[in-house]
Design a protein around this motif. Structure first.
Motif, PDB file in Angstrom:
ATOM      1  N   ASP A 116       0.870  -1.175   0.000  1.00  0.00           N
ATOM      2  CA  ASP A 116       0.000   0.000   0.000  1.00  0.00           C
ATOM      3  C   ASP A 116       0.906   1.225   0.000  1.00  0.00           C
ATOM      4  OD1 ASP A 116      -2.365  -1.438   0.053  1.00  0.00           O
ATOM      5  OD2 ASP A 116      -2.410  -1.523   2.243  1.00  0.00           O
ATOM      6  N   THR A 118       1.214   5.235  -0.419  1.00  0.00           N
ATOM      7  CA  THR A 118       0.448   6.478  -0.384  1.00  0.00           C
ATOM      8  C   THR A 118       1.239   7.601  -1.041  1.00  0.00           C
ATOM      9  OG1 THR A 118      -0.749   5.849   1.631  1.00  0.00           O
ATOM     10  CG2 THR A 118      -0.653   8.196   1.099  1.00  0.00           C
ATOM     11  N   PRO A 120       1.149  11.447  -1.363  1.00  0.00           N
ATOM     12  CA  PRO A 120       0.478  12.618  -0.772  1.00  0.00           C
ATOM     13  C   PRO A 120       0.159  13.690  -1.807  1.00  0.00           C
ATOM     14  CG  PRO A 120       2.485  12.022   0.437  1.00  0.00           C
ATOM     15  CD  PRO A 120       2.515  11.297  -0.869  1.00  0.00           C
ATOM     16  N   SER A 170      -3.118   9.493  -3.985  1.00  0.00           N
ATOM     17  CA  SER A 170      -4.012   8.483  -3.405  1.00  0.00           C
ATOM     18  C   SER A 170      -3.157   7.371  -2.815  1.00  0.00           C
ATOM     19  CB  SER A 170      -4.953   7.910  -4.479  1.00  0.00           C
ATOM     20  OG  SER A 170      -5.923   7.058  -3.909  1.00  0.00           O
ATOM     21  N   THR A 171      -3.808   6.347  -2.292  1.00  0.00           N
ATOM     22  CA  THR A 171      -3.111   5.142  -1.850  1.00  0.00           C
ATOM     23  C   THR A 171      -3.327   4.067  -2.898  1.00  0.00           C
ATOM     24  OG1 THR A 171      -3.337   5.682   0.500  1.00  0.00           O
ATOM     25  CG2 THR A 171      -2.925   3.374  -0.061  1.00  0.00           C
TER      26      THR A 171
END
Length: 341
Positions: A116, A118, A120, A170-171
């Motif tokens: 996962d 992320t 930013p 997004s992630t």
């Protein structure tokens, strides 16, 4: 001497059958039942199989992480079942009490577990590339090639040399050593899928092209820390554009200089680049970062205010002013409050 070629005595036959059954049971026990090392623990751990890792390297990594009690068992069964050349690159979730059958199975089937990652709001392409490279070891050269792929950019209707501004924060679920082009395609698709309603229509009402609106959103993203201030900062820049004033946006200078690991200095404002909004009027040629949805919304839905200036308080918020005199007074007041005056 006559050699006896008659039937094998029952005792010997039973012994051979028993030995075969015992051997099969032993092998089955070793293969289908877990034999972890003492140091594995009670939580899922992850094995990375990199390109070029041979079967010995994989066995050693499994042993060191405690997934197997010895390297030899993994090597024996991998070779016996002719799986030793079928190991696939990836990140594999090894659960507590995993058997050799399970471990060999997930690696040879390529049942990799994604990371996962992320991204930013406000990251540049360079920062995004570093994020993925450090997290999932993607091909950096391939990533840079993908974000400047003329065919992909044209297919999205973007009039720009790169996808800067069009990679949605997004992630993402990203697989170890995943093809960077797939990642870039996914991020660009997410950008367009998450655009605010009627974004292009609202941009046109403000006299902005689609690309200019995204560029404005990137400036807002880099300046704003509070969501409530994004529409106000948008209004300041749009008000200045209408009056033909330079935008004087610090982040554009930082972007033009390739990013800085120090505070912006007064002398930096003379850095010659079309992205430097202290030197050149209007918006920069393209986005200086990849904005989030709230900055995109603010770009086409500015606050109904007449402010022309703002200065950071130092706590994430800003003081907005209508006139230059008020702006200068706000700067001096903030310096005194921060012990700089």
């Amino acid at each position: 001497m006559k050699i006896n070629t008659g039937p094998i005595p029952q005792a010997i036959l039973f012994s051979l059958i028993a030995l075969a059954v015992f051997g099969a049971a032993f092998l089955g026990f070793q293969y289908y039942f877990p034999h972890p090392g003492a140091n594995f623990g009670n939580e899922t751990r992850y094995l990375l199989v990199r390109g070029g890792d041979n079967i010995e390297k994989i066995a050693n990594n499994l042993y060191r992480m405690g997934a197997v009690s010895s390297e030899s068992g993994f090597l024996f069964f991998s070779r016996l079942l002719k799986k030793d050349r079928l190991m696939k690159v990836g990140r594999y979730a090894i659960k507590p009490h995993s058997s050799l059958a399970y471990i060999i199975g997930i690696i040879t089937r390529g049942e990799s577990t994604p990371f996962d990652i992320t991204v930013p709001e406000g990251y540049t392409i360079s920062q995004i590339a570093n994020c993925f490279e450090s997290g999932v070891e993607i091909d950096m050269a391939g990533f840079r090639e993908a974000v400047t792929d003329r065919k992909l950019i044209d297919s999205l209707g973007i009039q720009a040399p790169s996808l800067e501004g069009y990679l949605a924060p997004s992630t993402y679920n990203v697989y170890f050593c995943e093809n960077p082009r797939r990642i870039v395609n996914r991020m660009a698709a997410h950008f367009f899928n998450s655009l605010p309603d009627s974004f292009e229509v609202k941009a046109k009402r403000l006299g902005l092209t689609f690309h200019q609106a995204v560029t404005l959103a990137s400036l807002i993203e880099k300046e704003a820390m509070l969501d409530s201030e994004r529409p106000i900062i948008s209004a300041v820049y749009l008000n200045r554009l209408r009056r033909g004033m330079k935008l004087d946006c610090d982040p554009t200078v930082i972007y033009a200089m390739g990013g800085l690991d120090r505070p912006l200095l007064r002398g930096d404002l003379d850095y010659d680049s079309p992205y430097n909004t202290y030197l050149y009027a209007g918006l920069p040629p393209g986005p200086i970062a990849n904005p989030g949805v709230k900055s995109l919304e603010a770009a086409v839905e500015p606050a109904p205010v007449g402010y022309l200036y703002f200065v950071a308080r130092g706590n994430g918020s800003h003081v907005f002013s209508l006139t230059l005199d008020d702006h200068i007074n706000a700067i001096q007041r903030i310096k005194r409050l921060n012990g700089q005056g």
